[in-house]
Write an enzyme that holds these catalytic residues in place. Sequence first.
Site, PDB file in Angstrom:
ATOM      1  N   ASP A 282      35.876  48.669  86.651  1.00  0.00           N
ATOM      2  CA  ASP A 282      34.551  48.089  86.926  1.00  0.00           C
ATOM      3  C   ASP A 282      34.780  46.719  87.567  1.00  0.00           C
ATOM      4  O   ASP A 282      34.837  46.596  88.793  1.00  0.00           O
ATOM      5  CB  ASP A 282      33.778  48.020  85.596  1.00  0.00           C
ATOM      6  CG  ASP A 282      32.454  47.271  85.682  1.00  0.00           C
ATOM      7  OD1 ASP A 282      32.026  46.934  86.791  1.00  0.00           O
ATOM      8  OD2 ASP A 282      31.830  47.013  84.631  1.00  0.00           O
TER       9      ASP A 282
ATOM     10  N   GLU B   6      37.174  52.215  80.071  1.00  0.00           N
ATOM     11  CA  GLU B   6      36.735  51.344  81.165  1.00  0.00           C
ATOM     12  C   GLU B   6      37.307  49.936  81.031  1.00  0.00           C
ATOM     13  O   GLU B   6      37.256  49.328  79.962  1.00  0.00           O
ATOM     14  CB  GLU B   6      35.198  51.295  81.148  1.00  0.00           C
ATOM     15  CG  GLU B   6      34.595  50.586  82.337  1.00  0.00           C
ATOM     16  CD  GLU B   6      33.070  50.668  82.342  1.00  0.00           C
ATOM     17  OE1 GLU B   6      32.484  51.362  81.486  1.00  0.00           O
ATOM     18  OE2 GLU B   6      32.461  50.009  83.203  1.00  0.00           O
TER      19      GLU B   6
ATOM     20  N   GLY C 202      25.528  49.742  84.874  1.00  0.00           N
ATOM     21  CA  GLY C 202      24.294  48.975  84.756  1.00  0.00           C
ATOM     22  C   GLY C 202      24.598  47.562  84.306  1.00  0.00           C
ATOM     23  O   GLY C 202      25.666  47.285  83.756  1.00  0.00           O
TER      24      GLY C 202
ATOM     25  N   ASP D 125      34.393  50.769  76.677  1.00  0.00           N
ATOM     26  CA  ASP D 125      34.452  49.707  77.693  1.00  0.00           C
ATOM     27  C   ASP D 125      34.925  48.422  77.032  1.00  0.00           C
ATOM     28  O   ASP D 125      34.288  47.920  76.100  1.00  0.00           O
ATOM     29  CB  ASP D 125      33.048  49.511  78.294  1.00  0.00           C
ATOM     30  CG  ASP D 125      33.021  48.470  79.409  1.00  0.00           C
ATOM     31  OD1 ASP D 125      34.094  47.931  79.766  1.00  0.00           O
ATOM     32  OD2 ASP D 125      31.917  48.186  79.916  1.00  0.00           O
TER      33      ASP D 125
ATOM     34  N   LYS E   5      31.139  49.631  73.436  1.00  0.00           N
ATOM     35  CA  LYS E   5      31.866  48.413  73.780  1.00  0.00           C
ATOM     36  C   LYS E   5      32.962  48.212  72.747  1.00  0.00           C
ATOM     37  O   LYS E   5      32.705  48.383  71.538  1.00  0.00           O
ATOM     38  CB  LYS E   5      30.901  47.222  73.744  1.00  0.00           C
ATOM     39  CG  LYS E   5      29.871  47.275  74.837  1.00  0.00           C
ATOM     40  CD  LYS E   5      30.520  46.980  76.161  1.00  0.00           C
ATOM     41  CE  LYS E   5      29.531  46.978  77.299  1.00  0.00           C
ATOM     42  NZ  LYS E   5      30.163  46.682  78.583  1.00  0.00           N
TER      43      LYS E   5
ATOM     44  N   LYS F 188      28.805  49.662  90.799  1.00  0.00           N
ATOM     45  CA  LYS F 188      27.569  48.897  90.577  1.00  0.00           C
ATOM     46  C   LYS F 188      27.262  48.249  91.911  1.00  0.00           C
ATOM     47  O   LYS F 188      28.068  47.448  92.397  1.00  0.00           O
ATOM     48  CB  LYS F 188      27.802  47.794  89.541  1.00  0.00           C
ATOM     49  CG  LYS F 188      28.000  48.269  88.108  1.00  0.00           C
ATOM     50  CD  LYS F 188      28.306  47.087  87.196  1.00  0.00           C
ATOM     51  CE  LYS F 188      28.466  47.535  85.752  1.00  0.00           C
ATOM     52  NZ  LYS F 188      29.107  46.479  84.930  1.00  0.00           N
TER      53      LYS F 188
ATOM     54  N   SER G 263      24.699  52.680  76.837  1.00  0.00           N
ATOM     55  CA  SER G 263      25.786  51.787  76.467  1.00  0.00           C
ATOM     56  C   SER G 263      25.384  51.052  75.188  1.00  0.00           C
ATOM     57  O   SER G 263      24.327  50.429  75.142  1.00  0.00           O
ATOM     58  CB  SER G 263      26.010  50.797  77.610  1.00  0.00           C
ATOM     59  OG  SER G 263      26.923  49.802  77.228  1.00  0.00           O
TER      60      SER G 263
ATOM     61  N   LYS H  99      28.428  55.271  75.508  1.00  0.00           N
ATOM     62  CA  LYS H  99      29.512  54.336  75.847  1.00  0.00           C
ATOM     63  C   LYS H  99      29.523  53.261  74.780  1.00  0.00           C
ATOM     64  O   LYS H  99      28.473  52.689  74.463  1.00  0.00           O
ATOM     65  CB  LYS H  99      29.250  53.748  77.234  1.00  0.00           C
ATOM     66  CG  LYS H  99      29.937  52.426  77.533  1.00  0.00           C
ATOM     67  CD  LYS H  99      29.905  52.123  79.025  1.00  0.00           C
ATOM     68  CE  LYS H  99      29.840  50.624  79.311  1.00  0.00           C
ATOM     69  NZ  LYS H  99      29.818  50.329  80.761  1.00  0.00           N
TER      70      LYS H  99
END
Length: 372
Positions: free
Chosen positions: A241, A216, A293, A191, A166, A265, A138, A164
Amino acid sequence: MGFKLKLERVELRLVELELAQPFETSFGREARRRALIVRLSSGGAHGYGECVAGSGPWYSYETTETAWHALKDFLIPRVLGKELEAATVWDELAPIRGHNMAKAALEMAAWDLEAKLEGKPLAKLLGGEKEKIPSGVSIGIQANISDLLREIERRLEEGYQRIKLKIKPGWDVEVIEEVRGRFPEVKLQVDANAAYRLADKEVFKKLDQFNLLLIEQPLAYDDLADHAALQRELETPLCLDESIPSLNAAKAALALGSCRVINIKPGRVGGFTPARAIHDHCLEKNILVWCGGMLETGIGRAHNVALASLPGFILPNDISASRRYYQQDLVEPEFTLNADGTISVPQGPGIGVEVVEELLERVTLHREEFVA
Ligand code: NPG
């Protein structure tokens, strides 16, 4: 079935570690990571758990302070001195509402302890089957696109199976367009950490063209209805999430069509018992899951690796090598990336890695012990 443990002693520590590099999301920038480490003792053996609450209520309402309070005043007293199986610890904690991250730290420590007392790897005790799990990385928001492209290149050279990114308003379509142009074949996902509203759907319609594995948590953490409305307009699967704190939330999200993928998670959902229940429900419904994570130390990461060895965890996980997070990890051996972009599931008893006591001592800000 399970092995009974007498929970004789619980130690709580607040630790703080410097991240190998600052991590920026739509919530802000973090250069250091705080965590609570729980150590549960029985018959001379120790089980470890990590609480993933952050220092402020951004990702979740829980913080290291609220988790300490919940553990000390409500959760630990419910299990201390009792004879329990790891699989029933969740039931003891369930009457307390919320505080999943605090619950998870204690519950997962009990699983580690039980696995150690039985001499089994934690992954096996949980029903894990894989020996290696696919690893993704990420990447936080960067100062500019060229820094981001360099960072992606470096992570791909290290061998991660997927990237991934952000995103946040102002760091989204243009950035992803550049990245896709430069890396047309890479497995890529984004995400938003709940930074958008349904009124921003044009952003997602544009992102829909970049062959992303998934998008996400685009919308608010409690907004299953608008996620369903957005999913209806997109080809790309939405993944939830923050919106999935429980099995009931997962059922509601799938029934409403709010997502087609779930990020599990264990810290967010309260531990391994609810995490496995969500995994089993998704497997039954043919919904892909992966393990997220929270910048865990090696203790929390070892738990995540064990969970990700279950059969439904098909997509690459946010479980990277120790060095991606910390100069020195709290465990030995540290987690490393295999040449095929996987992380090996430890085969020793319990979490299968040793806590580096001297380092743990050095990073501890506060410590308290509870004895039966
Ligand atoms: O590899 O542990 C990791 C980081 C993965 O991006 C990641 N985590 O929203 O999923 C998230 C994000 C996060 C990290 C959120 C820390 C909150 C705290």
